[in-house]
Design an enzyme around this catalytic site. Structure first.
Site, PDB file in Angstrom:
ATOM      1  N   HIS A   1       1.481  -3.610   9.441  1.00 21.26           N
ATOM      2  CA  HIS A   1       2.909  -3.427   9.164  1.00 21.26           C
ATOM      3  C   HIS A   1       3.656  -2.824  10.336  1.00 21.26           C
ATOM      4  O   HIS A   1       3.069  -2.134  11.172  1.00 21.26           O
ATOM      5  CB  HIS A   1       3.092  -2.479   7.972  1.00 21.26           C
ATOM      6  CG  HIS A   1       2.673  -3.072   6.668  1.00 21.26           C
ATOM      7  ND1 HIS A   1       3.462  -3.940   5.969  1.00 21.26           N
ATOM      8  CD2 HIS A   1       1.539  -2.926   5.954  1.00 21.26           C
ATOM      9  CE1 HIS A   1       2.829  -4.304   4.870  1.00 21.26           C
ATOM     10  NE2 HIS A   1       1.654  -3.700   4.835  1.00 21.26           N
TER      11      HIS A   1
ATOM     12  N   HIS B   1       0.838  -1.202   0.000  1.00 21.90           N
ATOM     13  CA  HIS B   1       0.000   0.000   0.000  1.00 21.90           C
ATOM     14  C   HIS B   1       0.874   1.253   0.000  1.00 21.90           C
ATOM     15  O   HIS B   1       0.548   2.249  -0.654  1.00 21.90           O
ATOM     16  CB  HIS B   1      -0.936   0.007   1.207  1.00 21.90           C
ATOM     17  CG  HIS B   1      -2.155  -0.844   1.024  1.00 21.90           C
ATOM     18  ND1 HIS B   1      -2.120  -2.219   1.027  1.00 21.90           N
ATOM     19  CD2 HIS B   1      -3.460  -0.504   0.825  1.00 21.90           C
ATOM     20  CE1 HIS B   1      -3.347  -2.695   0.838  1.00 21.90           C
ATOM     21  NE2 HIS B   1      -4.180  -1.673   0.715  1.00 21.90           N
TER      22      HIS B   1
HETATM   23  C1  LIG Z   1      -9.935  -4.762 -11.290  1.00 24.81           C
HETATM   24  C2  LIG Z   1      -9.321  -5.314 -12.513  1.00 24.81           C
HETATM   25  C3  LIG Z   1      -9.991  -5.069 -13.779  1.00 24.81           C
HETATM   26  C4  LIG Z   1      -8.179  -5.961 -12.488  1.00 24.81           C
HETATM   27  C5  LIG Z   1      -7.484  -6.325 -11.276  1.00 24.81           C
HETATM   28  C6  LIG Z   1      -6.149  -6.813 -11.606  1.00 24.81           C
HETATM   29  C7  LIG Z   1      -5.600  -7.538 -10.441  1.00 24.81           C
HETATM   30  C8  LIG Z   1      -5.745  -9.013 -10.372  1.00 24.81           C
HETATM   31  C9  LIG Z   1      -4.974  -6.876  -9.509  1.00 24.81           C
HETATM   32  C10 LIG Z   1      -4.392  -7.514  -8.297  1.00 24.81           C
HETATM   33  C11 LIG Z   1      -4.543  -6.539  -7.219  1.00 24.81           C
HETATM   34  C12 LIG Z   1      -4.162  -7.124  -5.902  1.00 24.81           C
HETATM   35  C13 LIG Z   1      -4.813  -8.354  -5.418  1.00 24.81           C
HETATM   36  C14 LIG Z   1      -3.224  -6.495  -5.214  1.00 24.81           C
HETATM   37  C15 LIG Z   1      -2.763  -6.880  -3.872  1.00 24.81           C
HETATM   38  C16 LIG Z   1      -2.946  -5.690  -2.987  1.00 24.81           C
HETATM   39  C17 LIG Z   1      -2.509  -6.011  -1.597  1.00 24.81           C
HETATM   40  C18 LIG Z   1      -3.406  -6.788  -0.760  1.00 24.81           C
HETATM   41  C19 LIG Z   1      -1.312  -5.588  -1.183  1.00 24.81           C
HETATM   42  C20 LIG Z   1      -0.770  -5.817   0.172  1.00 24.81           C
HETATM   43  O1  LIG Z   1      -0.494  -4.561   0.696  1.00 24.81           O
HETATM   44  P1  LIG Z   1       0.324  -4.424   2.049  1.00 24.81           P
HETATM   45  O2  LIG Z   1       0.393  -2.949   2.290  1.00 24.81           O
HETATM   46  O3  LIG Z   1      -0.410  -5.113   3.114  1.00 24.81           O
HETATM   47  O4  LIG Z   1       1.682  -5.006   1.789  1.00 24.81           O
END
Ligand SMILES: CC(C)=CCC/C(C)=C/CC/C(C)=C/CC/C(C)=C/COP(=O)(O)O
Length: 278
Positions: free
Chosen positions: A240, A198
């Site tokens: 985090h 994030h």
């Molecule tokens: C919405 C459309 C059309 C497509 C989506 C494409 C896609 C599969 C994107 C993946 C997005 C995704 C699941 C990202 C992960 C985000 C996440 C939970 C990050 C962790 O963040 P953190 O700050 O906890 O490290």
């Protein structure tokens, strides 16, 4: 008199003859040496063992001259480097501060009632709305300049997901113990916390908006505030540690510089879009 009567053994111990004194001393080493001996052997120790054979432990074959001077490895173990102490202290401060700031980690936490708003902020920095929103705007955009910016943003977001995934799987730092793992739509690497995805996305997206959208000053301030709030909310939710977020911000900042460096022009993009059939 038998060959090893108590009297003769005592003489051997006093004189140090026959190596018995050394063996008896080594069978009860001082605590620091005991610790060093219980740790896995360093490459140098391993090399010595290979030369001397597996039975040759710490100092077993050391003569009186060499036992008076500490070997390098022992010195390293007994006097950890300044960098090591600094890193361990930083880690301890990080864990302590992150735990104290994790005030929305559960419903029972001191600020547990603010959890829903924190989770809303979490959604605002999630990959799905960012990638989905960019794709939507790309389909709606009818200007070449707009399409160029949006497609570069899309590629930047995908690059971010890949790079964060790689670093997370290499570092494998566990999320804080007080985190409740109730995030939506995560990849398997998202069980690791370093760096915060994030935070990288917020820094990358924030820089993107500030550099490619013509925004009035209040809106620019709002974008910067949002970036900071996303970072803070990661720690407050207990997702985090502080260092995950700080390093995430730095990584997102650098990723934007990389995207600027590799910027795809509209002519290249037209070819790219035609290939994708958009
Ligand atoms: C919405 C459309 C059309 C497509 C989506 C494409 C896609 C599969 C994107 C993946 C997005 C995704 C699941 C990202 C992960 C985000 C996440 C939970 C990050 C962790 O963040 P953190 O700050 O906890 O490290």
């Amino acid at each position: 008199m038998p060959a090893h009567s108590p009297k003769s053994r005592n003489r051997e111990l006093k004189s140090g003859g026959g190596g018995r004194l050394e063996f008896l001393v080594l069978s009860k080493p001082p605590a620091a040496l005991q610790r060093a001996a219980s740790e896995p052997p360093s490459p140098r120790h391993r090399a010595v063992q290979q030369v001397e054979g597996p039975g040759s432990g710490l100092g077993l074959r050391r003569d009186s001259a060499s036992s008076s001077s500490q070997p390098d490895d022992d010195c390293m173990k007994l006097n950890p480097s300044l960098l090591g102490i600094a890193l361990r202290s930083l880690l301890a401060i990080d864990l302590w501060l992150s735990k104290r700031l994790g005030v929305c980690a559960t419903e029972d936490s001191p600020w547990g009632s603010a959890r829903p708003i924190m989770k809303l902020i979490e959604v605002s920095g999630h990959g799905i709305p960012w990638i989905g929103g960019t794709l939507y705007c790309l389909c709606k955009s009818d200007s070449t300049a707009g399409q160029e910016v949006l497609l570069n943003l899309l590629l930047a977001l995908i690059l971010d997901l890949v790079l964060v995934g790689i670093v997370k799987s290499l570092v494998r730092r566990r999320r804080p113990t007080h985190n409740k793992m109730d995030m939506f739509a995560t990849f398997s690497v998202d069980r690791y916390s370093f760096p915060s995805g994030h935070a990288t996305r917020a820094a990358l997206g924030g820089r993107f908006f500030l550099n490619h959208l013509v925004l009035a000053v209040p809106l620019r301030v709002l974008v910067m505030l949002w970036v900071c709030i996303v970072g803070l909310s990661r720690v407050m939710l207990g997702r985090h540690n502080v260092t995950d977020v700080v390093c995430g911000f730095s990584m997102g900042y650098l990723q934007y510089s990389l995207v600027e460096y590799m910027w795809l022009s509209s002519s290249n993009l037209q070819t790219f879009l035609r290939l994708l059939g958009i």
